[in-house]
Scaffold this active site. Structure first.
Site, PDB file in Angstrom:
ATOM      1  N   ARG A   1      -6.907   2.127   1.874  1.00 45.40           N
ATOM      2  CA  ARG A   1      -7.289   3.085   1.558  1.00 45.40           C
ATOM      3  C   ARG A   1      -6.667   4.531   0.863  1.00 45.40           C
ATOM      4  O   ARG A   1      -7.728   5.617   0.163  1.00 45.40           O
ATOM      5  CB  ARG A   1      -8.163   4.445   1.559  1.00 45.40           C
ATOM      6  CG  ARG A   1      -9.877   3.956   2.602  1.00 45.40           C
ATOM      7  CD  ARG A   1     -10.456   4.657   3.471  1.00 45.40           C
ATOM      8  NE  ARG A   1     -11.776   4.382   4.447  1.00 45.40           N
ATOM      9  CZ  ARG A   1     -13.019   4.437   4.059  1.00 45.40           C
ATOM     10  NH1 ARG A   1     -13.111   6.014   3.982  1.00 45.40           N
ATOM     11  NH2 ARG A   1     -14.202   4.413   4.278  1.00 45.40           N
ATOM     12  N   ASP A   2      -5.647   3.921   0.912  1.00 39.90           N
ATOM     13  CA  ASP A   2      -4.634   5.459   0.112  1.00 39.90           C
ATOM     14  C   ASP A   2      -3.208   4.405  -0.523  1.00 39.90           C
ATOM     15  O   ASP A   2      -1.936   5.204  -0.135  1.00 39.90           O
ATOM     16  CB  ASP A   2      -4.333   6.204   1.190  1.00 39.90           C
ATOM     17  CG  ASP A   2      -3.763   7.507   0.533  1.00 39.90           C
ATOM     18  OD1 ASP A   2      -3.472   7.803  -1.238  1.00 39.90           O
ATOM     19  OD2 ASP A   2      -2.549   8.275   0.747  1.00 39.90           O
ATOM     20  N   ILE A   3      -2.976   3.595  -0.732  1.00 35.49           N
ATOM     21  CA  ILE A   3      -2.633   2.632  -1.965  1.00 35.49           C
ATOM     22  C   ILE A   3      -1.923   3.739  -2.507  1.00 35.49           C
ATOM     23  O   ILE A   3      -2.723   3.890  -3.453  1.00 35.49           O
ATOM     24  CB  ILE A   3      -2.390   1.349  -1.818  1.00 35.49           C
ATOM     25  CG1 ILE A   3      -2.618   0.649  -0.643  1.00 35.49           C
ATOM     26  CG2 ILE A   3      -1.586   0.588  -3.197  1.00 35.49           C
ATOM     27  CD1 ILE A   3      -1.472   0.283  -0.105  1.00 35.49           C
TER      28      ILE A   3
ATOM     29  N   ASN B   1       3.531   5.742  -1.209  1.00 34.63           N
ATOM     30  CA  ASN B   1       3.405   4.722   0.269  1.00 34.63           C
ATOM     31  C   ASN B   1       3.495   3.514   0.329  1.00 34.63           C
ATOM     32  O   ASN B   1       3.288   2.889   1.213  1.00 34.63           O
ATOM     33  CB  ASN B   1       1.854   4.855   1.003  1.00 34.63           C
ATOM     34  CG  ASN B   1       1.147   6.349   1.224  1.00 34.63           C
ATOM     35  OD1 ASN B   1       1.803   6.789   1.458  1.00 34.63           O
ATOM     36  ND2 ASN B   1       0.267   6.060   1.073  1.00 34.63           N
TER      37      ASN B   1
ATOM     38  N   SER C   1      -5.922   9.009  -3.457  1.00 31.28           N
ATOM     39  CA  SER C   1      -5.160  10.269  -4.287  1.00 31.28           C
ATOM     40  C   SER C   1      -5.654   9.586  -5.902  1.00 31.28           C
ATOM     41  O   SER C   1      -6.175   8.708  -5.870  1.00 31.28           O
ATOM     42  CB  SER C   1      -3.706   9.191  -4.484  1.00 31.28           C
ATOM     43  OG  SER C   1      -2.845   9.493  -2.907  1.00 31.28           O
TER      44      SER C   1
END
Length: 251
Positions: free
Chosen positions: A86-88, A92, A131
Site C-alpha cells: 500500500r505504500d511502495i 521505502n 503517498s
C-alpha cells in the site's frame, strides 16, 4: 470484531513477521512494552534509499530495472500471502551491496500493509493511506483496493528510475493526487527529451499506471514477464532505442 489499535497492531505485526524473503526487511520481534507502547524489531539495512540514487537524475536503465525487478519479487511473495504493501515509494526501497558486490533491494515499511482478505473489521472507513506521488486513483478515492495498487506504485517507481522525475508533481498533495485521478501520464519524450528508451518499455510503464485497475498488469508475475526481456538482454534497451521508426505501409 477487531476494533482496538492494539489488536490491529498485533495482527499485522504477526502477519509481517511471517514474511521471509531476501528482498523484504525481516521482522525479528514485536510486542507491547507498556500500555499504549508497542514495538517492532526489524533487520538493520546498511545502504541507501532508492530516492538517494535519483538525486543525480535518471538511473542507468538496466540498473533501474534490476533493482525494480527485486521490488517486484518482494511484492509477488507478499501478494501470494495476502499482504498488500500500500505504500511502495522511493524512500521505502533500500539498496544495499551484498558480500558479492551485488546490489540487493530491501523493501521496508510494511507498517501500513493490510491483509488482502475482505475483512470489514480491518477497514478504517474513509482513511486514505499511501503517498501522493505513488497513489493509485482508487486508493486516492478511498474505495476498496487490492494488490493492483502496488502495481500502480511500481509503475511510478519505474517512471522515476528511468526518467529521473515523478509522473506528476505539484505544490500540494491534493494537486498531485488530482493529477493521478484525471491527467494522462506525460510521455517519456515529454518528461525527459534527452533520453531515448524503447517504446515497448514505455508501454509497459504506462500499463502499470492505467487509471483503471482492470487495464493494468493483473499480477506481479505478468509485469515481471514484461520486464524480463530487458533484463536478459541489457543491450536491448539501447539497441531498441536506436532502431529507426518503422516505414509507413505502402499502398
Amino acid at each position: 470484531e477487531i476494533h482496538s489499535f492494539e489488536e490491529r497492531f498485533l495482527l499485522e505485526a504477526k502477519t509481517l513477521a511471517t514474511l521471509d524473503h531476501p528482498n523484504i526487511v525481516t521482522v525479528y520481534d514485536y510486542g507491547q512494552i507498556a500500555p499504549g507502547s508497542f514495538y517492532i524489531a526489524m533487520e538493520f539495512v546498511e545502504g541507501q534509499r532508492f530516492s538517494a540514487l535519483l538525486r543525480e537524475g535518471p538511473i542507468e536503465p538496466t540498473r533501474a530495472l534490476q533493482l525494480i525487478r527485486q521490488v517486484c519479487s518482494a511484492l509477488r511473495y507478499a501478494h501470494q500471502r495476502k499482504v498488500i504493501h500500500r505504500d511502495i515509494k522511493n524512500s521505502n526501497v533500500l539498496v544495499r551491496v551484498d558480500h558479492h558486490g551485488r546490489e540487493q533491494v530491501k523493501v521496508v515499511d510494511f507498517g501500513i500493509a493490510k491483509l488482502m482478505e475482505d475483512d470489514a473489521s480491518l477497514t478504517i472507513t474513509g482513511m486514505v493511506m499511501g503517498s501522493p506521488h505513488f497513489m493509485a486513483p482508487e486508493q486516492a478515492r478511498g474505495i476498496t483496493i487490492d494488490h493492483r495498487v502496488d502495481i500502480y506504485a511500481v509503475g511510478v517507481l519505474l517512471y522515476c528510475g528511468l526518467l529521473g522525475r515523478y509522473p506528476f508533481n505539484g505544490t500540494s498533495s491534493r494537486e498531485i493526487v488530482t493529477a493521478h485521478l484525471s491527467q494522462e501520464i506525460p510521455s517519456f519524450s515529454t518528461a525527459n527529451p534527452e533520453l531515448k528508451l524503447p517504446v515497448v518499455l514505455e508501454e509497459t510503464v504506462r500499463r502499470c499506471l492505467a487509471k483503471e485497475p482492470s487495464e493494468r498488469f493483473q499480477d506481479v508475475d505478468t509485469l515481471m514477464t514484461a520486464l524480463a526481456p530487458f533484463l536478459s538482454d541489457p543491450d536491448s534497451i539501447s539497441m531498441m532505442a536506436m532502431r529507426p521508426p518503422a516505414a509507413p505501409p505502402t499502398a
